[in-house]
Design a protein around this motif. Structure first.
Motif, PDB file in Angstrom:
ATOM      1  N   ASP A   5       0.832  -1.209   0.000  1.00  0.00           N
ATOM      2  CA  ASP A   5       0.000   0.000   0.000  1.00  0.00           C
ATOM      3  C   ASP A   5       0.869   1.262   0.000  1.00  0.00           C
ATOM      4  OD1 ASP A   5      -2.597   1.352   0.242  1.00  0.00           O
ATOM      5  OD2 ASP A   5      -1.921   1.871   2.251  1.00  0.00           O
ATOM      6  N   TRP A   6       2.004   1.199   0.741  1.00  0.00           N
ATOM      7  CA  TRP A   6       2.916   2.336   0.812  1.00  0.00           C
ATOM      8  C   TRP A   6       3.501   2.657  -0.568  1.00  0.00           C
ATOM      9  CZ3 TRP A   6       4.649   4.275   5.863  1.00  0.00           C
ATOM     10  CH2 TRP A   6       5.504   5.379   5.745  1.00  0.00           C
ATOM     11  N   TYR A   7       3.923   1.601  -1.275  1.00  0.00           N
ATOM     12  CA  TYR A   7       4.466   1.791  -2.618  1.00  0.00           C
ATOM     13  C   TYR A   7       3.411   2.391  -3.572  1.00  0.00           C
ATOM     14  CZ  TYR A   7       8.999  -0.522  -2.049  1.00  0.00           C
ATOM     15  OH  TYR A   7      10.284  -0.844  -1.682  1.00  0.00           O
ATOM     16  N   CYS A   8       2.196   1.886  -3.464  1.00  0.00           N
ATOM     17  CA  CYS A   8       1.130   2.393  -4.344  1.00  0.00           C
ATOM     18  C   CYS A   8       0.836   3.858  -4.057  1.00  0.00           C
ATOM     19  CB  CYS A   8      -0.142   1.559  -4.161  1.00  0.00           C
ATOM     20  SG  CYS A   8      -0.035  -0.099  -4.869  1.00  0.00           S
ATOM     21  N   LYS A   9       0.801   4.227  -2.759  1.00  0.00           N
ATOM     22  CA  LYS A   9       0.489   5.604  -2.411  1.00  0.00           C
ATOM     23  C   LYS A   9       1.635   6.565  -2.737  1.00  0.00           C
ATOM     24  CE  LYS A   9      -3.032   4.651   1.068  1.00  0.00           C
ATOM     25  NZ  LYS A   9      -3.372   4.621   2.514  1.00  0.00           N
ATOM     26  N   SER A  10       2.827   6.022  -2.878  1.00  0.00           N
ATOM     27  CA  SER A  10       3.954   6.868  -3.299  1.00  0.00           C
ATOM     28  C   SER A  10       4.143   6.838  -4.809  1.00  0.00           C
ATOM     29  CB  SER A  10       5.251   6.408  -2.605  1.00  0.00           C
ATOM     30  OG  SER A  10       5.551   5.070  -2.955  1.00  0.00           O
ATOM     31  N   SER A  11       3.124   6.241  -5.524  1.00  0.00           N
ATOM     32  CA  SER A  11       3.093   6.211  -6.997  1.00  0.00           C
ATOM     33  C   SER A  11       4.285   5.481  -7.591  1.00  0.00           C
ATOM     34  CB  SER A  11       3.017   7.631  -7.568  1.00  0.00           C
ATOM     35  OG  SER A  11       1.858   8.280  -7.112  1.00  0.00           O
ATOM     36  N   SER A  12       4.744   4.470  -6.895  1.00  0.00           N
ATOM     37  CA  SER A  12       5.865   3.676  -7.407  1.00  0.00           C
ATOM     38  C   SER A  12       5.314   2.383  -7.991  1.00  0.00           C
ATOM     39  CB  SER A  12       6.859   3.382  -6.284  1.00  0.00           C
ATOM     40  OG  SER A  12       7.931   2.609  -6.771  1.00  0.00           O
ATOM     41  N   LYS A  13       4.919   2.444  -9.253  1.00  0.00           N
ATOM     42  CA  LYS A  13       4.298   1.300  -9.910  1.00  0.00           C
ATOM     43  C   LYS A  13       5.236   0.095  -9.987  1.00  0.00           C
ATOM     44  CE  LYS A  13       2.846  -0.115 -14.535  1.00  0.00           C
ATOM     45  NZ  LYS A  13       2.649   0.330 -15.936  1.00  0.00           N
ATOM     46  N   GLU A  14       6.476   0.334 -10.403  1.00  0.00           N
ATOM     47  CA  GLU A  14       7.412  -0.774 -10.593  1.00  0.00           C
ATOM     48  C   GLU A  14       7.702  -1.506  -9.293  1.00  0.00           C
ATOM     49  OE1 GLU A  14       7.856   2.279 -11.547  1.00  0.00           O
ATOM     50  OE2 GLU A  14       7.717   2.175 -13.749  1.00  0.00           O
ATOM     51  N   ASN A  15       7.994  -0.735  -8.200  1.00  0.00           N
ATOM     52  CA  ASN A  15       8.305  -1.374  -6.926  1.00  0.00           C
ATOM     53  C   ASN A  15       7.105  -2.122  -6.364  1.00  0.00           C
ATOM     54  OD1 ASN A  15      11.104  -0.584  -6.453  1.00  0.00           O
ATOM     55  ND2 ASN A  15      10.318   1.505  -6.327  1.00  0.00           N
TER      56      ASN A  15
END
Length: 891
Positions: free
Chosen positions: A89-99
């Motif tokens: 969820d953290w990665y998604c909210k930071s707009s990091s699609k690849e990670n």
């Protein structure tokens, strides 16, 4: 068709998902951030770290990678799905699609929450196709979606306008028993309202009794977004009757509906509910400001704006747009300046409002300053801002600057920029440039839209070009759009091809009042009044209610033979409740004036609730044309006593009346008042003064009036030339003609009539032939009987009667009574009995009731002592009932 294409694309996307997962399965682990020496990794508490950082709402990739490192070292990612989902969820909210995607494929046993995080995460990043792809893969792997899954994927379908995919999702919803869930139903309602499925949205809403405010909000906001404002207000009323408590989102939508409808009192009632509920936020405050601004209450809007503790870009744009709509450009610019000082982020919507405020001829300085600021800040690359700049320069008459803006944005391949530039050329009557730009659009591979086509057609005067454009719109399917078909029928009508115009009209699937009015005007202007009346009856029988424009068009077809029809239309207008409107009243006034029913015209004029300058000028002009000079002057005096604003149209009309009266004293008094008003330099008023002084016999005052005109137009020059000609000053008339040409004015047929008359009064035969031939050779103007009469008069005055007779016989058009009467007058002067008898016979043949021909021939015989012929002619006059009107004089 669009949603079927999108549906096909989504299917292709879901099939390619397996390849994506396979490629990511062998991807390297996420990059590890090394731990500094001395730090104890085991002391790291991920739960505590997540809780602390979630409160700050600062989701950055750097922090996510730090925690990712600690979770990998502690092996919590594989052992506890909670930590994996939280990091995901953290990665998604930071707009990091690849990670996010790399982490997802490494989770040993992802659950429904894991899938939901990815689907909603892609939605937040506006990657709606990826969201749909994940949902398809989720179903393929056998996971059971829950209400959050369905809600998220329905949002993706709404954004993609994939209605069929949304319906498939809703089928799963019904099958799995989630149809009563508010979150799911909200997503489905949002899907339908965004794709104009109003009935389907209402059906979903009313399928199950709903007490969820979010569902109501989705439906109300959807209706507002699609212009169904009354439906939104009705839903709000039903919501209140169900004792559901609206929130700030509800109030904002309802206030927007009231603003769009101009329902200020209803909006004030909603504002009272807002105050009573204690709801407060920036969006609600903006909606209240927007309500007062759109309803024209700028003082109240400004008060509400100043009370807002927090203002965002939407708030500032609302108040600026309100002042622009009210026409207060200076206040709009003042607020824009304050907005900049407050360092509020400015967007393209704000700038388009400010640019619109500067679209006035007297604000060119402010317009160039705003343009400079836009260039400095980089907004000039925004297509919306560029289109607004082009439109602004076009409206203030600087079409060259509009072209310059366009050339700077030619690489922006958007229809909006090109369409606005074409429309700008059309507004400035640059038909060649408008057509040329349309051709360039086609060469560039840009397909013109309905507005672009209609703009070009509106300024096209070539029938062949109009037919070519007609073929194109038939080929690309634009003919079904009302603006295109309406402009085509107007073009054909304007070019005199009423058959083709009527054919386009009959093929129109939708006809509005403008299209009916255009077709009626076409018939009326080309002398087919009967067909205009038939079309008006057909319009009423089809159930279309005529508006003021249509009534004005059909009334324009009523002339003297159709007074009865005009009265019937007047009765219809009164029954329809629009007989006393300004436009209809003005058309009725003109109709009765044309039919010489001046008493009825005056009665209509007296009943008008609002008398504008056009109606006043029309009645004054009608009085003058029908010889009621005193009535015209008395009406003008009434207008002066009523403190009505006197414009150039009224002054020109009353000056024409005074010129017929031939009383220079009254004209001089009016000239003094015109000078006091500062209108003596206006071209239309100045031209009327020239004609008035000329008719009153004062050529010197005539010249002085002409010299006061700032920019003489063709009418002004023609009035001066004709005045010189009438006073026997042929040399001055020809000199004025040459000066007019040097000024760049192209002469018309009336100008040449004045020039030929000047040659005739001064015996300038060779000059007369030269200018007569110049009409066709240099200007393409076909001479009419008036021009031929001038040439006959010129030859007759010079004693060249035989040449005049040959000239008449060589005319390409049939000579009328004016031409033969001119020859007859010349024969009387020179005593040519035989030619005079021939000319008199022709005049009597063309106009049997013309007493002048009998009298002229009788005088010719009397001058040479042929009294028997004189008695015979007078006997013929008694036999045919022709009587000579006795002469009269003012003296």
């Amino acid at each position: 068709m669009n949603y079927l294409i999108k549906q096909n694309n989504l299917t292709k996307i879901s099939l390619s998902f397996d390849k994506l997962i396979s490629s990511l399965a062998v991807a390297e682990n996420p990059s590890v951030v090394s731990v500094k020496p001395g730090e104890n990794a085991n002391a790291f508490d991920p739960l505590h770290f997540f809780n602390d950082n979630t409160k700050t709402k600062h989701y950055t990739i750097k922090r996510a990678k730090v925690i990712h490192t600690h979770l990998l070292k502690s092996d919590l990612l594989r052992s506890d799905i909670y930590y994996a989902n939280t990091l995901l969820d953290w990665y998604c909210k930071s707009s990091s699609k690849e990670n996010a995607l790399k982490l997802f494929v490494t989770i040993p046993h992802p659950n429904v929450i894991s899938w939901n995080i990815m689907i909603s995460g892609y939605n937040n990043m506006c990657l709606f196709e990826d969201s749909w792809r994940f949902f398809c893969r989720m179903l393929f792997l056998g996971f059971e979606p829950n209400e959050f899954t369905y809600g998220s994927v329905l949002s993706a379908c709404a954004a993609l306008q994939a209605t069929m995919s949304g319906l498939q999702v809703y089928a799963f919803v019904m099958k799995n028993g989630f149809f009563s869930n508010g979150y799911v139903r909200t997503g489905m309602i949002d899907l339908f309202t965004k794709n104009c499925g109003f009935e389907e949205a209402l059906r979903v809403f009313w399928d199950v009794s709903c007490e969820n405010v979010v569902c109501w909000n989705a439906l109300i906001s959807g209706m507002v977004r699609n212009g169904e404002h009354w439906v939104a207000l009705d839903l709000f009323g039903q919501m209140g009757r169900r004792i559901l408590v609206p929130n700030s989102f509800t109030f904002s939508s309802v206030l927007s509906a009231c603003a769009s409808l101009g329902e200020l009192e209803m909006g004030k009632g909603v504002q009272g509910l807002v105050i009573k509920s204690g709801a407060k936020d920036v969006f609600l405050g903006t909606a209240i400001v927007d309500l007062y601004a759109k309803c024209g209450e700028l003082d109240e809007a400004e008060k509400e704006f100043t009370r807002m503790p927090i203002r965002n870009v939407v708030s500032w744009t609302a108040i600026i747009s309100g002042f622009v709509q009210k026409g207060d450009s200076l206040s709009a610019l003042k607020f824009f300046k304050e907005m900049r000082y407050a360092r509020v982020e400015i967007n393209s919507y704000t700038l388009t409002s400010v640019i619109t405020a500067c679209a006035k001829p007297d604000m060119i300085k402010e317009a160039t300053q705003i343009h400079s600021w836009i260039l400095k800040t980089g907004f000039y690359l925004d297509p919306v801002v560029g289109a607004a700049l082009i439109n602004m320069y076009a409206k203030i008459g600087f079409i060259d600057l509009a072209e310059k803006v366009f050339r700077g944005m030619e690489n922006v391949k958007t229809h909006g920029i090109w369409t606005v530039m074409v429309s700008s050329f059309a507004q400035n009557e640059s038909s060649l440039k408008a057509v040329g730009l349309l051709q360039r659009m086609l060469w560039e591979g840009l397909r013109p839209d309905k507005y672009c086509i209609s703009s070009v057609v509106s300024v096209t005067e070539s029938l062949d070009l109009g037919r070519q454009i007609h073929c194109y719109v038939l080929k690309v399917g634009l003919i079904c759009f009302l603006p295109v078909s309406s402009s085509l029928l107007t073009l054909y009508s304007k070019c005199g091809s009423l058959g083709e115009s009527h054919k386009v009209f009959e093929q129109m699937s939708i006809r509005d009042n403008v299209s009916w009015a255009s077709m009626i005007v076409g018939f009326a202007e080309h002398g087919f009044a009967y067909f205009a009346f038939e079309l008006f009856r057909e319009m009423i029988l089809e159930g279309t209610r005529p508006d003021q424009i249509t009534l004005a068009a059909i009334l324009n077809a009523c002339s003297a033979p159709f007074l009865k029809n005009g009265k019937e239309i007047h009765g219809y207008a009164l029954r329809a409740g629009i007989g006393d409107e300004t436009v209809t009243g003005g058309a009725l006034l003109t109709m009765y004036s044309k039919c010489c029913a001046l008493k009825l015209a005056r009665r209509v004029f007296d009943m008008l609730p609002l008398r504008d300058q056009v109606s006043c000028a029309s009645l004054i002009s009608s009085y003058a044309q029908n010889g009621l000079i005193e009535e015209a002057i008395l009406l003008f005096h009434e207008l002066l006593m009523s403190d009505m604003a006197i414009d150039t149209f009224i002054l020109s009309s009353v000056l024409r009346a005074i010129s017929l009266l031939s009383r220079p004293g009254i004209g001089t008094q009016l000239h003094a008042r015109i000078t006091k008003m500062g209108l003596e330099s206006d071209a239309s008023v100045g031209s009327s003064l020239v004609v008035m002084y000329s008719k009153c016999g004062s050529i010197d005052d005539c010249c002085k009036a002409f010299e006061q005109i700032d920019k003489p137009d063709l009418i002004s020059w023609t009035a001066l030339i004709t005045s010189y000609a009438q006073h026997g000053k042929g040399a001055e008339a020809l000199k004025g003609y040459e000066l007019m040409r040097k000024e760049g004015n192209r002469p018309d047929s009336v100008t040449f009539a004045g020039v030929l008359s000047a040659c005739s009064h001064n015996g300038l035969v060779e000059e007369g032939y030269f200018h007569f031939n110049s009409m066709v050779k240099d200007y393409g103007i076909e001479p009419n009987n008036r021009h031929y009469a001038c040439m006959v008069d010129l030859l007759g005055r010079s004693g060249r009667l035989t040449e005049a007779e040959k000239f008449i016989k060589s005319m390409p058009i049939e000579p009328d009574a004016l031409v033969w009467g001119t020859l007859l007058a010349a024969c009387k002067v020179h005593g040519d009995i035989e030619l005079g008898r021939l000319a008199a016979e022709k005049v009597v043949e063309l106009e049997p009731s013309d007493a002048g021909a009998y009298v002229s021939l009788s005088n010719i015989y009397a001058d040479v002592g042929h009294w028997e012929e004189v008695l015979e002619i007078r006997s013929q006059m008694r036999g045919t009932g022709v009587k000579k009107e006795p002469g009269w004089s003012f003296m």
